[in-house]
Design a protein around this motif. Structure first.
Motif, PDB file in Angstrom:
ATOM      1  N   ASP A   1       0.856  -1.184   0.000  1.00 53.76           N
ATOM      2  CA  ASP A   1       0.000   0.000   0.000  1.00 53.76           C
ATOM      3  C   ASP A   1       0.900   1.245   0.000  1.00 53.76           C
ATOM      4  OD1 ASP A   1      -2.163   1.623   0.108  1.00 53.76           O
ATOM      5  OD2 ASP A   1      -2.821   1.027   2.122  1.00 53.76           O
TER       6      ASP A   1
ATOM      7  N   PRO B   1       2.190   5.149  -0.157  1.00 53.58           N
ATOM      8  CA  PRO B   1       1.685   6.311   0.588  1.00 53.58           C
ATOM      9  C   PRO B   1       1.175   7.436  -0.315  1.00 53.58           C
ATOM     10  CG  PRO B   1       4.070   6.321   0.530  1.00 53.58           C
ATOM     11  CD  PRO B   1       3.647   5.054  -0.145  1.00 53.58           C
ATOM     12  N   GLU B   2       0.641   8.443   0.344  1.00 55.44           N
ATOM     13  CA  GLU B   2       0.240   9.727  -0.263  1.00 55.44           C
ATOM     14  C   GLU B   2      -0.723   9.547  -1.429  1.00 55.44           C
ATOM     15  OE1 GLU B   2       3.459  12.567  -0.617  1.00 55.44           O
ATOM     16  OE2 GLU B   2       4.568  11.611   1.012  1.00 55.44           O
ATOM     17  N   GLY B   3      -1.673   8.615  -1.234  1.00 54.26           N
ATOM     18  CA  GLY B   3      -2.752   8.466  -2.206  1.00 54.26           C
ATOM     19  C   GLY B   3      -2.445   7.573  -3.386  1.00 54.26           C
ATOM     20  N   ILE B   4      -1.236   7.024  -3.473  1.00 59.45           N
ATOM     21  CA  ILE B   4      -0.924   6.123  -4.598  1.00 59.45           C
ATOM     22  C   ILE B   4      -1.685   4.810  -4.423  1.00 59.45           C
ATOM     23  CG2 ILE B   4       0.912   4.801  -5.736  1.00 59.45           C
ATOM     24  CD1 ILE B   4       2.758   7.182  -5.252  1.00 59.45           C
ATOM     25  N   GLY B   5      -1.725   4.307  -3.190  1.00 59.48           N
ATOM     26  CA  GLY B   5      -2.570   3.154  -2.882  1.00 59.48           C
ATOM     27  C   GLY B   5      -1.931   1.807  -3.152  1.00 59.48           C
TER      28      GLY B   5
ATOM     29  N   ARG C   1       2.833   9.522 -10.800  1.00 60.04           N
ATOM     30  CA  ARG C   1       3.982   9.644  -9.904  1.00 60.04           C
ATOM     31  C   ARG C   1       4.739   8.321  -9.766  1.00 60.04           C
ATOM     32  NH1 ARG C   1       1.080  11.620  -4.592  1.00 60.04           N
ATOM     33  NH2 ARG C   1      -0.504  10.230  -5.429  1.00 60.04           N
TER      34      ARG C   1
ATOM     35  N   CYS D   1       7.076   6.115  -6.820  1.00 61.96           N
ATOM     36  CA  CYS D   1       7.362   6.062  -5.381  1.00 61.96           C
ATOM     37  C   CYS D   1       8.387   4.946  -5.173  1.00 61.96           C
ATOM     38  CB  CYS D   1       6.088   5.762  -4.597  1.00 61.96           C
ATOM     39  SG  CYS D   1       6.419   5.540  -2.843  1.00 61.96           S
TER      40      CYS D   1
ATOM     41  N   SER E   1       6.892  13.348  -9.345  1.00 57.53           N
ATOM     42  CA  SER E   1       5.807  13.534 -10.318  1.00 57.53           C
ATOM     43  C   SER E   1       6.377  13.583 -11.736  1.00 57.53           C
ATOM     44  CB  SER E   1       5.085  14.844  -9.990  1.00 57.53           C
ATOM     45  OG  SER E   1       4.533  15.401 -11.153  1.00 57.53           O
TER      46      SER E   1
END
Ligand code: NDP
Length: 397
Positions: free
Chosen positions: A217, A219-223, A306, A308, A331
């Motif tokens: 999972d 972070p920061e909305g990447i899921g 983005r 990560c 990004s």
């Protein structure tokens, strides 16, 4: 005040040239050399337009050691920064030895005829570099590169011992193409189709290619995304240099669409690296495939989303178990607006510039051949925040 010679005018070379030009107090002179002069000139024009800095250009076949030595002796750079292909690592190290110039790269040597990457060929230069009084810094990209520095920084500041390391590389971006690779297609496909390998309890364990996966999972909305276990070169040096590591693995995300295309290409023989006869000559299928796939540098304007990439570490501090995650999010669109490249080239080119800066400023300077985790991580970590790749550290329960 130093002169850097960048070799390789591809996706990563373009980012390195732009980023060096942004730090004129260190890189007072920049020369970009590659096989195709027009690619160097296009990058030089973009650097001039974006930063006002002039960079010199040269045509060079980096497989030709004598030609590289002649160039080094003519222009006398302080450092050769190699972002051509892994095949050029050894000829370029040979040229640096002859001319007495420091060396840096972002990917370890691969023999063209065997899809196998390991450090033994480059580590074999240690004594010769030491005797010559020059330095080579290996793997100064993101992974390898920043991932080695993240691990060294965690070992220095957060752990007495790191026992488990998972390096997790996610590209949550989309370029809208049916199939394209984010860096050199030949190198990328050779890497992904290899057998997997990870380190556990002092041994290397092999797995079938892309046969192990996990969900992580981000972070920061990447899921959540599915990540596949692969061998990656930084594992080889980290298990030697980070004391106490019991397990080290590397994971990368791939979309179903990417994997389906890859499977078909493998099944029909298009990823083969051996020559096959075709109409009276020999061609190497993967090299032909590279010629018809989009160039990584062309994906800049198309890629949205983005990346990560980070290190998940478990170990002990003061007798207590501890879990830490350090990551960078980059990004694609912001990288493109800053330097005209997508985030994969950006996340490789920025650490290449910072590694060169560490060497030229004397912060990382020691004769011999070194991996990134063998130096003090602090100044490099500070420069990541300053030069476009800010990182976040979180302690997990
Ligand atoms: P590209 O294919 O976009 O660029 C490679 C460049 O090298 C091309 O411009 C090519 O020139 C040049 N080149 C190839 N052979 C020679 C030669 N014999 N002499 C001179 N120049 C040559 O690749 P990328 O920019 O995507 O990747 C560059 C490097 O970065 C690779 O080694 C890759 O493995 C590494 N990398 C590292 C990462 C990390 O995180 N550590 C991540 C991504 C990439 P021409 O176009 O004229 O053929």
């Amino acid at each position: 005040m130093s002169h850097v010679l960048i070799i390789g005018a591809g996706g990563v070379g373009s980012v390195v040239a732009h980023k060096c030009a942004q730090v004129p107090e260190v890189f007072s002179k920049i020369t970009l050399a590659s096989r195709t002069l027009s690619k160097c000139e296009a990058i030089a024009a973009s650097v001039k337009e974006r930063t006002g800095v002039h960079i010199a250009t040269e045509a060079l076949d980096a497989d030709n050691v004598a030609a590289t030595v002649a160039l080094l002796e003519r222009i006398k750079p302080d450092l050769l920064l190699n972002v051509a292909l892994p095949y050029q690592d050894l000829p370029l190290m040979d040229a640096c030895l002859q001319a007495g110039v420091d060396y840096l790269d972002t990917a370890n040597y691969e023999p063209p005829d065997v899809a196998k990457f390991e450090y033994k060929w480059q580590w074999a230069y240690r004594e010769r570099f030491q005797q010559k009084g020059i330095m080579a810094l290996l793997g100064s990209g993101f992974d390898p590169g920043v991932t080695n520095v993240f691990t060294a920084w965690a070992a220095k500041h957060h752990f007495d011992e790191i026992h488990q390391l998972d390096i997790i590389d996610c590209n949550a971006g989309d370029h809208g193409q049916a199939f394209a690779t984010n860096f050199n297609p030949e190198i990328n496909i050779r890497e992904i189709t290899q057998r997997g390998r990870y380190f556990e309890h002092g041994e290397w364990v092999e797995t079938d290619p892309l046969s192990w996966s996990m969900n992580f999972d981000f972070p920061e909305g990447i899921g959540p995304k599915k990540c596949y276990l692969m061998f990656h070169e930084e594992l080889e040096s980290l298990v030697q240099n980070i004391k106490g590591l019991k397990r080290a693995r590397f994971w990368m995300t791939f979309s179903e669409q990417y994997l389906t295309h890859l499977r078909v290409l493998e099944n029909v023989g298009m990823t083969r690296i051996d020559p096959v006869p075709y109409q009276g000559k020999e061609i190497v299928p993967i090299q032909f495939l590279k010629a018809v796939l989009p160039e990584p540098a062309s994906l800049g304007p198309l890629t949205k989303g983005r990346t990560c990439i980070g290190c998940l570490m478990r170990g002990v501090k003061n007798g207590q178990e501890k879990q830490l995650y350090i990551y960078n999010i980059c990004s694609h669109e912001e990288a493109f607006s800053e330097v005209g490249s997508q985030a994969i080239s950006y996340t490789t080119g920025v650490p290449a510039m910072i590694g060169a800066k560490m060497m030229l400023e004397g912060k990382w300077q020691r004769p011999g051949v070194w991996n990134m985790e063998e130096f003090d991580p602090d100044p490099f970590m500070a420069d990541l925040n300053r030069h476009g790749l800010p990182w976040t550290v979180v302690e997990l329960p």
